[in-house]
Design an enzyme around this catalytic site. Structure first.
Site, PDB file in Angstrom:
ATOM      1  N   ARG A 246      -4.336   4.168  -6.618  1.00 39.49           N
ATOM      2  CA  ARG A 246      -4.230   5.516  -7.171  1.00 39.49           C
ATOM      3  C   ARG A 246      -2.954   5.777  -7.957  1.00 39.49           C
ATOM      4  O   ARG A 246      -3.005   6.266  -9.091  1.00 39.49           O
ATOM      5  CB  ARG A 246      -4.348   6.554  -6.037  1.00 39.49           C
ATOM      6  CG  ARG A 246      -5.720   6.618  -5.432  1.00 39.49           C
ATOM      7  CD  ARG A 246      -5.717   7.352  -4.108  1.00 39.49           C
ATOM      8  NE  ARG A 246      -5.019   6.608  -3.071  1.00 39.49           N
ATOM      9  CZ  ARG A 246      -4.794   7.027  -1.836  1.00 39.49           C
ATOM     10  NH1 ARG A 246      -5.197   8.233  -1.488  1.00 39.49           N
ATOM     11  NH2 ARG A 246      -4.181   6.263  -0.954  1.00 39.49           N
TER      12      ARG A 246
ATOM     13  N   CYS B 201       1.275   6.754  -3.457  1.00 39.26           N
ATOM     14  CA  CYS B 201       0.072   6.599  -2.628  1.00 39.26           C
ATOM     15  C   CYS B 201       0.408   5.657  -1.472  1.00 39.26           C
ATOM     16  O   CYS B 201       1.595   5.503  -1.132  1.00 39.26           O
ATOM     17  CB  CYS B 201      -1.121   6.129  -3.449  1.00 39.26           C
ATOM     18  SG  CYS B 201      -0.934   4.518  -4.239  1.00 39.26           S
TER      19      CYS B 201
ATOM     20  N   ASP C 152      -8.720   7.848  -1.141  1.00 37.18           N
ATOM     21  CA  ASP C 152      -8.387   6.425  -1.208  1.00 37.18           C
ATOM     22  C   ASP C 152      -9.633   5.619  -1.588  1.00 37.18           C
ATOM     23  O   ASP C 152     -10.611   5.605  -0.838  1.00 37.18           O
ATOM     24  CB  ASP C 152      -7.870   6.022   0.185  1.00 37.18           C
ATOM     25  CG  ASP C 152      -7.466   4.570   0.256  1.00 37.18           C
ATOM     26  OD1 ASP C 152      -7.731   3.818  -0.711  1.00 37.18           O
ATOM     27  OD2 ASP C 152      -6.893   4.189   1.282  1.00 37.18           O
TER      28      ASP C 152
HETATM   29  P1  4NP Z   1      -3.741   3.010  -2.830  1.00 38.67           P
HETATM   30  O1  4NP Z   1      -4.995   2.314  -2.135  1.00 38.67           O
HETATM   31  O2  4NP Z   1      -2.963   3.667  -1.722  1.00 38.67           O
HETATM   32  O3  4NP Z   1      -4.381   4.008  -3.739  1.00 38.67           O
HETATM   33  O4  4NP Z   1      -2.975   1.932  -3.545  1.00 38.67           O
HETATM   34  C1  4NP Z   1      -4.876   1.395  -1.080  1.00 38.67           C
HETATM   35  C2  4NP Z   1      -4.496   0.097  -1.339  1.00 38.67           C
HETATM   36  C3  4NP Z   1      -4.438  -0.823  -0.305  1.00 38.67           C
HETATM   37  C4  4NP Z   1      -4.760  -0.428   0.976  1.00 38.67           C
HETATM   38  C5  4NP Z   1      -5.138   0.880   1.248  1.00 38.67           C
HETATM   39  C6  4NP Z   1      -5.197   1.793   0.201  1.00 38.67           C
HETATM   40  N1  4NP Z   1      -4.722  -1.369   2.032  1.00 38.67           N
HETATM   41  O5  4NP Z   1      -5.174  -1.045   3.145  1.00 38.67           O
HETATM   42  O6  4NP Z   1      -4.246  -2.523   1.824  1.00 38.67           O
END
Ligand code: 4NP
Length: 154
Positions: A13, A7, A122
């Site tokens: 995720r 991800c 997300d």
């Molecule tokens: P992930 O979610 O890609 O599912 O781990 C996110 C975690 C952090 C961020 C964006 C999406 N961020 O902008 O820091």
């Protein structure tokens, strides 16, 4: 088989996807390995998001020991399947993949809804961790169903 979940941050995720698939493969005695990573290095070394830890815990899955890391080029060699959560992760992987590894890359939801390129949204800013959990749970069942016959052939 070695599977890498990917991800953006590797804190919401893909750690859930890793934990859910690990739990299913251990129940089914499959000799698979699962890991996860993020296309960004923003959360390198961090625990999964507390909301992911909690939704996993509610389903008897422990992910609190996982630590975020960035995807690296060597992952293309070391994993058999590299599964992106959404279109941005997928496009990033396809852009940097050496040609011979392109077919290892897919979107995880294509195991549940083949050819539709659906995404695991997300949840970082707007929530929806239960929805994400349910999607990943179903997608992991579909992934196992697709490969289990092959794996069990002596
Ligand atoms: P992930 O979610 O890609 O599912 O781990 C996110 C975690 C952090 C961020 C964006 C999406 N961020 O902008 O820091």
């Amino acid at each position: 088989m070695k599977i890498l979940m990917v991800c953006l941050g590797n804190i919401c995720r893909s750690p859930l996807a890793q934990g859910i698939l690990e739990s299913k493969i251990s129940q089914k005695n499959l000799n698979w390995e699962v890991d996860s990573s993020g296309t960004s290095a923003w959360h390198e070394g961090e625990q999964p998001d507390s909301r992911s830890i909690e939704i996993a815990r509610e389903n008897q899955i422990k992910i609190s020991h996982q630590r975020a890391r960035q995807f690296k080029l060597k992952d293309f060699e070391q994993f058999d399947l590299i599964l992106a959560m959404d279109t941005e992760n997928y496009n990033y992987l396809i852009q940097i993949a050496p040609n011979q590894y392109l077919q290892k890359v897919n979107m995880i939801m294509n195991f549940l809804y083949p050819g539709e390129n659906q995404v695991v949204p997300d949840p970082y800013y707007n929530g929806g961790f239960q929805f994400v959990y349910d999607l990943l749970d179903k997608a992991c069942d579909a992934l196992i169903a697709e490969y289990i016959t092959e794996t069990k052939v002596p």
